[in-house]
Design an enzyme around this catalytic site. Structure first.
Site, PDB file in Angstrom:
ATOM      1  N   ASP A   7      40.311  39.022  41.383  1.00 22.68           N
ATOM      2  CA  ASP A   7      38.994  38.503  41.746  1.00 22.68           C
ATOM      3  C   ASP A   7      39.113  37.983  43.178  1.00 22.68           C
ATOM      4  O   ASP A   7      39.656  36.908  43.409  1.00 22.68           O
ATOM      5  CB  ASP A   7      38.582  37.386  40.794  1.00 22.68           C
ATOM      6  CG  ASP A   7      37.199  36.837  41.107  1.00 22.68           C
ATOM      7  OD1 ASP A   7      36.333  37.625  41.531  1.00 22.68           O
ATOM      8  OD2 ASP A   7      36.995  35.628  40.933  1.00 22.68           O
ATOM      9  N   GLU A  70      37.393  43.481  41.888  1.00 25.27           N
ATOM     10  CA  GLU A  70      35.943  43.383  41.775  1.00 25.27           C
ATOM     11  C   GLU A  70      35.295  43.681  43.111  1.00 25.27           C
ATOM     12  O   GLU A  70      35.744  43.210  44.153  1.00 25.27           O
ATOM     13  CB  GLU A  70      35.533  41.989  41.298  1.00 25.27           C
ATOM     14  CG  GLU A  70      34.052  41.895  40.981  1.00 25.27           C
ATOM     15  CD  GLU A  70      33.699  40.577  40.334  1.00 25.27           C
ATOM     16  OE1 GLU A  70      33.312  40.584  39.160  1.00 25.27           O
ATOM     17  OE2 GLU A  70      33.824  39.544  41.015  1.00 25.27           O
ATOM     18  N   ASP A 142      38.468  31.550  38.373  1.00 26.98           N
ATOM     19  CA  ASP A 142      38.770  32.776  39.129  1.00 26.98           C
ATOM     20  C   ASP A 142      39.790  33.632  38.379  1.00 26.98           C
ATOM     21  O   ASP A 142      39.705  34.860  38.376  1.00 26.98           O
ATOM     22  CB  ASP A 142      39.299  32.424  40.523  1.00 26.98           C
ATOM     23  CG  ASP A 142      38.294  31.624  41.330  1.00 26.98           C
ATOM     24  OD1 ASP A 142      37.170  32.118  41.528  1.00 26.98           O
ATOM     25  OD2 ASP A 142      38.627  30.498  41.747  1.00 26.98           O
TER      26      ASP A 142
END
Length: 169
Positions: A7, A70, A142
């Site tokens: 992430d 992502e 996260d």
């Protein structure tokens, strides 16, 4: 097979490693790489270097077979978007340099794969990650997002394998 989910973030880069054995998923590790500190607050290059070195250390320690990152969309301001894009570049570079194939997924695709709804909230995503990885404890939100990205990639890899088997049968 081990999958590393990432992430991307400039201050906090979440990461999560899962092991995939057929349809079974198992949590291996998760954490966050922080790029904060006296010098790092002022110097973007130093912050990106901290993220890169930290992610390389995670890859060396856990030896994943694949990675997924992502995708990011526009933030509130252009400067923030550009900085996030640079952190995302690090998230793509580190696994690529290690010779790992890297998948990329939009946030809605991750949510749809993990929760079943593309506009799920963070709490719903975290709940479903806990369901799919029993006993997991998140280092941070996260890291939870990174585990969701890893789960998404694992499910997409499984889907591709099933399609390949079906075609050859």
């Amino acid at each position: 097979m081990k999958v590393l989910g990432i992430d991307p973030g400039l201050r906090n880069m979440g990461w999560g490693v899962i092991e995939v054995d057929g349809p079974r998923l198992r949590h291996v590790a998760n954490g966050v790489i922080r790029s904060v500190g006296a010098d790092a607050e002022r110097d973007l290059g130093a912050r990106l270097s901290m993220l890169y070195r930290g992610l390389c250390a995670v890859i060396a320690l856990h030896a994943p077979d694949a990675a997924a990152v992502e995708q990011t969309f526009v933030n509130k301001d252009a400067s923030g978007t550009l900085k996030l894009g640079q952190a995302r570049g690090i998230a793509l570079l580190a696994p690529a340099e290690a010779g790992l194939p890297v998948g990329e997924y939009a946030p809605n695709a991750v949510k749809k794969t993990v929760v079943g709804v593309g506009h799920a909230g963070k709490e719903q995503v975290q709940h479903m990650v806990r369901v799919q990885l029993p006993g997991v404890s998140f280092d941070s939100p996260d890291a939870a997002d990174a585990l969701a990205i890893a789960i998404c990639h694992a499910r997409h890899l499984q889907g591709r394998s099933l399609r390949i088997v079906a075609r050859s049968a």
